[in-house]
Design a protein around this motif. Structure first.
Motif, PDB file in Angstrom:
ATOM      1  N   LEU A  99      -0.325  21.101  12.788  1.00  0.00           N
ATOM      2  CA  LEU A  99      -0.048  20.095  13.820  1.00  0.00           C
ATOM      3  C   LEU A  99      -0.635  18.737  13.431  1.00  0.00           C
ATOM      4  O   LEU A  99       0.005  17.699  13.625  1.00  0.00           O
ATOM      5  CB  LEU A  99      -0.608  20.560  15.170  1.00  0.00           C
ATOM      6  N   ALA A 106       1.603  17.110  11.061  1.00  0.00           N
ATOM      7  CA  ALA A 106       2.810  16.593  11.720  1.00  0.00           C
ATOM      8  C   ALA A 106       2.503  15.384  12.594  1.00  0.00           C
ATOM      9  O   ALA A 106       3.347  14.511  12.786  1.00  0.00           O
ATOM     10  CB  ALA A 106       3.460  17.700  12.545  1.00  0.00           C
ATOM     11  N   SER A 150       5.484  12.290  11.146  1.00  0.00           N
ATOM     12  CA  SER A 150       6.408  13.035  12.007  1.00  0.00           C
ATOM     13  C   SER A 150       7.566  13.669  11.227  1.00  0.00           C
ATOM     14  O   SER A 150       8.319  14.465  11.780  1.00  0.00           O
ATOM     15  CB  SER A 150       6.953  12.122  13.107  1.00  0.00           C
ATOM     16  N   PRO A 205       5.973  21.033  11.533  1.00  0.00           N
ATOM     17  CA  PRO A 205       4.753  21.656  12.025  1.00  0.00           C
ATOM     18  C   PRO A 205       4.735  23.171  11.800  1.00  0.00           C
ATOM     19  O   PRO A 205       3.768  23.822  12.159  1.00  0.00           O
ATOM     20  CB  PRO A 205       4.784  21.329  13.523  1.00  0.00           C
ATOM     21  N   ALA A 233       4.345  16.671  18.464  1.00  0.00           N
ATOM     22  CA  ALA A 233       4.189  17.679  17.405  1.00  0.00           C
ATOM     23  C   ALA A 233       4.079  19.080  18.001  1.00  0.00           C
ATOM     24  O   ALA A 233       4.679  20.034  17.524  1.00  0.00           O
ATOM     25  CB  ALA A 233       2.954  17.368  16.563  1.00  0.00           C
TER      26      ALA A 233
END
Ligand code: PHE
Ligand code: ZN
Length: 876
Positions: A584, A587, A591, A595, A645
């Motif tokens: 996470l 991520a 982006s 994840p 995320a």
């Protein structure tokens, strides 16, 4: 009522002085009326100081003094002085009886401290310093008195009259009033005093103690709630048995009473023989309470019961010792619950709570040691640190000494201190003396704030066939404590070979379960394990053996391995959590990164495949870390990115394993049962539902339909509420009708309506702020009922994207409500204000908005001491 100026008085631990007088006996007479209650008190004073004192201050707050006599003489002007916070007796004789008569206003007491009238009942709450709002007294825990209490009230409104101890007599009097006299044979401090008067029904049962004494068990609730006390009564009996079996402690009065109320600041209160409970921790039926509500009842009932020995029989010398009763009693209730349910799942839940509340507290401006050094308002120190970290310290002592030795220490503690008001130091000394052990280094855990960071690294030597483990500790600075000493950290551990089997621990002392407990006392220490033909992976801090942040140097592969093979349930859970957090965070930083990397995917798949696993444990393993927890791992909390995320990960796991989730959802359906297995199955099934609804695939709409069906047809609140929450919080779902429907069905059940409020306040949507404004003017909203206020404001503060909206609207709104609440209930206002203290964890724009909110509160007229202290510590 006069409010002391905020910085007025800071109480220092080092300033403790024994009282100059004791009051071994107190006789109270209360004429109960919601508007004007009169309290007559006879206090029998005896000087214990060697020489006469010029001034003897008694505490008193919000009291209207009607008459004042000493040994039947009206006190002359030169014999006393009234002050802001009480009454000072001047040149008192060595022994005397003080007779006071005061008037109070229970209906106007919305602070719910002292004697208050709410929901048609008279109730008291005296911990920590509420007794001084009932009558003038030495309101401190090291003054133990025998209480005789007579209550008078109109029979019609208050057929039930209760106080601590035994009921000695009852009778009628003029104009439809009646009275009851109660005597408590055990001397106790004022904070354990209680009385209740009202129109209550009672559920009765009996308990026979190990030595064959019969105890009457009584739970007092509203007439319509008598069927909802099964779990409470059952938990009570199990707790009584457990304390006999595990600690050899029996109950000591003929009667144990519990009263439930909707108007309560905290969870419950352990008043001697007369516990007063937030109804949330008493009432449950399958239709109205969730599985976690049931578990909450079990643990709080046990907690209050266990206080009878750890808190009441052995009590506190002063409030700096609060963790002496709370840390120890939380440890005892956690162990009780572990013995009733699954130990591994219980431990995961306890650590989850510790990390959600205590770790952030310990890392922020409100950080304080488990035994604090100073306070201005003691109510602000009923904290996760005193309770939960305090329990972890007891657990470490238990780990270090061993079970039998710990029990010996407890026996000696009770033997030495029964009937006395003592300190944490006395507890540690008993543990040491019973076992000829030296815990001097351990004391640092009580005096030093902050969560130690434990760094672990290791290397395998293929030539020597050995493994060397290095542990390093460091505690970050906290307010007022810039340098930190190392603390003794017990590290339970095992070694696993690459097949996932235990490897020998030659080189360390092996414990009973083939584990070792390493004790890290220095800043850095190394251990070498020998006779290891193959590489090994260590499983460290098993069962979370110390309240630290473990940073290990293991790679993803090792974490993935432990997530599948670690035979310690806590550590297995921890490994998969770590994988998820790592994914996470990646991520969040970028982006475009998925994840759901391969290791996490494979670990998830293997748990999903493992149908032999306990469903409750399986659900824990598959539950994603919370947004707050992810934020805790960042230097600056990326509010929106974390939300995104985590949503994406939930969606990906939902979509990727849609078939398996679907199968679980269908296979786990079952008629309602209350046992552990059934609870675990419900939990896993509702987790499946949430993943399916989150998934982006075709299943989403179909699942929304399932959720509607589950909501409508569920035969229990766990399933109904799970579906309700998913639908209300679903981004593409119109929740209006379901909200109406829920309200219509449950409006007669305040505890259920609290859920209705809090789920709406916790909905992560931009329009939530607006909706919460509406909730605050809803006819069922009541500023005087803490459960209701917490449902809305607590739910809101636990809603990261709305509370922390980048434009600061959440903070401004929130602070405005705290300001309003402060005039009604300062304790609850101060507690709810604490999320604002964490401003340093956010970006510059949010920091500014949070500080502005705090500043606005600081400028409030008639700021309570409670809220003033929180703000002052938050805004140095
Ligand atoms: N002593 C209570 C408990 O932990 C908590 C409490 C504190 C209740 C202060 C009311 C007021 O069991
Ligand atoms: Zn407690």
């Amino acid at each position: 009522m006069s409010t002391p100026s905020p910085q007025a008085m800071v109480i220092q631990r080092g300033d403790y002085r024994a009282p100059s007088y004791q009051i071994p006996e107190i006789i109270l007479d209360l004429r109960l009326d919601p508007e004007n209650t009169e309290v007559l008190a006879h206090l029998h004073f005896r000087r214990v100081a060697a020489s006469p004192v010029a001034e003897l201050p008694l505490n008193g707050e919000a009291l209207e003094l009607l008459s004042l006599q000493r040994d039947d003489q009206v006190l002359a002007e030169h014999e006393y002085r009234l002050t802001e916070d009480g009454l000072v007796l001047l040149n008192p004789p060595e022994t005397f009886v003080l007779k006071t008569k005061v008037r109070l206003h229970p209906a106007a007491n919305t602070a719910l401290s002292g004697l208050y009238h709410a929901g048609g009942q008279f109730l008291t709450q005296c911990e920590a310093e509420g007794f001084r709002r009932i009558t003038y007294m030495l309101d401190r825990p090291d003054c133990l008195a025998r209480f005789t209490v007579t209550l008078h009230a109109p029979q019609k409104h208050c057929p039930v009259l209760l106080a601590n101890g035994n009921c000695m007599a009852m009778g009628r009097e003029a104009e439809g009033w009646h009275w009851a006299r109660w005597e408590d044979p055990f001397p106790k401090p004022t904070y354990l005093f209680a009385m209740v008067a009202g129109d209550l029904a009672v559920v009765r049962d009996r308990y026979r103690t190990a030595s064959g004494r019969d105890v009457a068990l009584e739970i007092y609730v509203a007439e319509r709630d008598t069927a909802a006390c099964v779990q409470a009564m059952d938990s009570l009996k199990r707790a009584m048995r457990w304390d006999e079996e595990v600690y050899g402690r029996e109950y000591d009065l003929d009667r144990y009473m519990i009263v439930a109320t909707d108007s309560f600041n905290m969870g419950a209160m352990e008043n001697k023989g007369l516990n007063i409970f937030n109804a949330k921790y008493v009432l449950a039926s399958p239709e109205t309470a969730t599985d976690s509500d049931y578990q909450g009842i079990e643990s709080v009932i046990a907690h209050e019961y266990f206080h009878n020995w750890t808190g009441n029989r052995v009590t506190l010398r002063d409030w700096f010792q609060l963790s002496l009763k709370e840390g120890l009693t939380v440890f005892r209730d956690q162990e009780f619950s572990a013995d009733q349910n699954s130990r591994g799942v219980q431990r995961i839940g306890d650590v989850r709570r510790l990390r959600a509340a205590q770790f952030p507290e310990d890392a922020g401006p409100l950080a304080h040691p488990v035994r604090p050094e100073a306070y201005s308002e003691i109510n602000n120190f009923y904290t996760a640190t005193v309770y939960e970290k305090g329990a972890e310290l007891i657990r470490m002592i238990h780990t270090l000494l061993g079970k039998t030795q710990f029990r010996q220490g407890m026996d000696l503690y009770f033997q030495r201190h029964d009937g006395h008001a003592v300190t944490i130091e006395d507890f540690l000394a008993a543990m040491e003396a019973a076992n000829q052990r030296d815990l001097s280094g351990f004391r640092r855990w009580y005096s030093q704030a902050g969560t130690p960071v434990l760094r672990a690294s290791g290397s395998y030597d293929p030539v020597q066939h050995s493994y060397t483990l290095t542990l390093h500790q460091e505690t970050p600075a906290t307010p007022g404590q810039s340098t930190k000493e190392p603390v003794p950290i017990p590290v339970r551990m095992a070694l696993l070979n690459t097949q996932g089997q235990r490897a020998p621990l030659s080189g360390a002392i092996e414990g009973p379960d083939g584990e070792a407990v390493l004790l890290l006392e220095q800043r850095e220490q190394s251990w070498t394990f020998v006779n290891l033909p193959d590489p090994v992976i260590p499983s460290l801090l098993r069962g979370f053996s110390a309240p630290v942040r473990l940073e290990s140097a293991w790679d993803d592969e090792a974490c993935g391995f432990l997530a599948c093979y670690d035979d310690d349930p806590f550590n297995r859970w921890e490994s998969i959590q770590n994988l998820a957090v790592k994914a996470l965070l990646a991520a969040v930083a970028d982006s475009s990164v998925t994840p759901l990397p391969a290791v996490l995917r494979d670990a998830t798949a293997s748990i999903l495949r493992d149908d032999a696993l306990d469903p409750a444990f399986r659900a824990e393993l598959l539950t994603l870390p919370s947004e707050d927890y992810i934020g805790e791992q960042m230097s600056v909390v990326a509010v929106e990115a974390i939300h995104r995320a985590r949503d994406t990960l939930r969606q990906d796991i939902g979509a990727r394993f849609a078939e398996k989730w679907m199968a679980l959802y269908h296979d786990l359906a079952a008629p309602y049962q209350r046992d552990g297995l059934a609870i675990g199955r419900r939990r896993l099934r509702n987790l499946a539902l949430s993943h399916l609804i989150a998934s982006d695939g075709d299943s989403r709409e179909a699942m929304a339909l399932h959720a509607r069906q589950q909501y409508a047809q569920a035969d229990n609140m766990t399933d109904r509420l799970a579906a309700f929450q998913l639908l209300v919080q679903h981004p593409h779902h119109d929740a209006k009708d379901i909200l109406l429907d829920f309200y219509r069905k449950w409006h007669g059940y305040p505890l259920v309506i609290d859920k209705w409020f809090s789920i709406q306040a916790a909905t992560p949507r931009p329009e939530t702020l607006h909706q919460v404004e509406h909730l605050l003017v809803h006819p069922a909203f009541d500023w005087r009922v803490p459960n209701r206020v917490r449902a809305v404001l607590g739910g809101f503060a636990a809603n990261p994207t709305v509370f922390h909206a980048a434009d600061g609207s959440g903070y401004a709104f929130y602070a405005e409500q705290i300001r309003r609440l402060d005039d009604i209930n300062p304790q609850t206002a101060a507690r709810l204000a604490t999320p604002l203290s964490r401003w340093r964890r956010y970006d510059a724009q949010r920091q500014q908005a949070m500080r502005a909110a705090l500043t606005m509160l600081a400028d409030k007229a008639k700021l309570s001491r409670d809220l003033a202290e929180v703000i002052q510590r938050s805004l140095p």
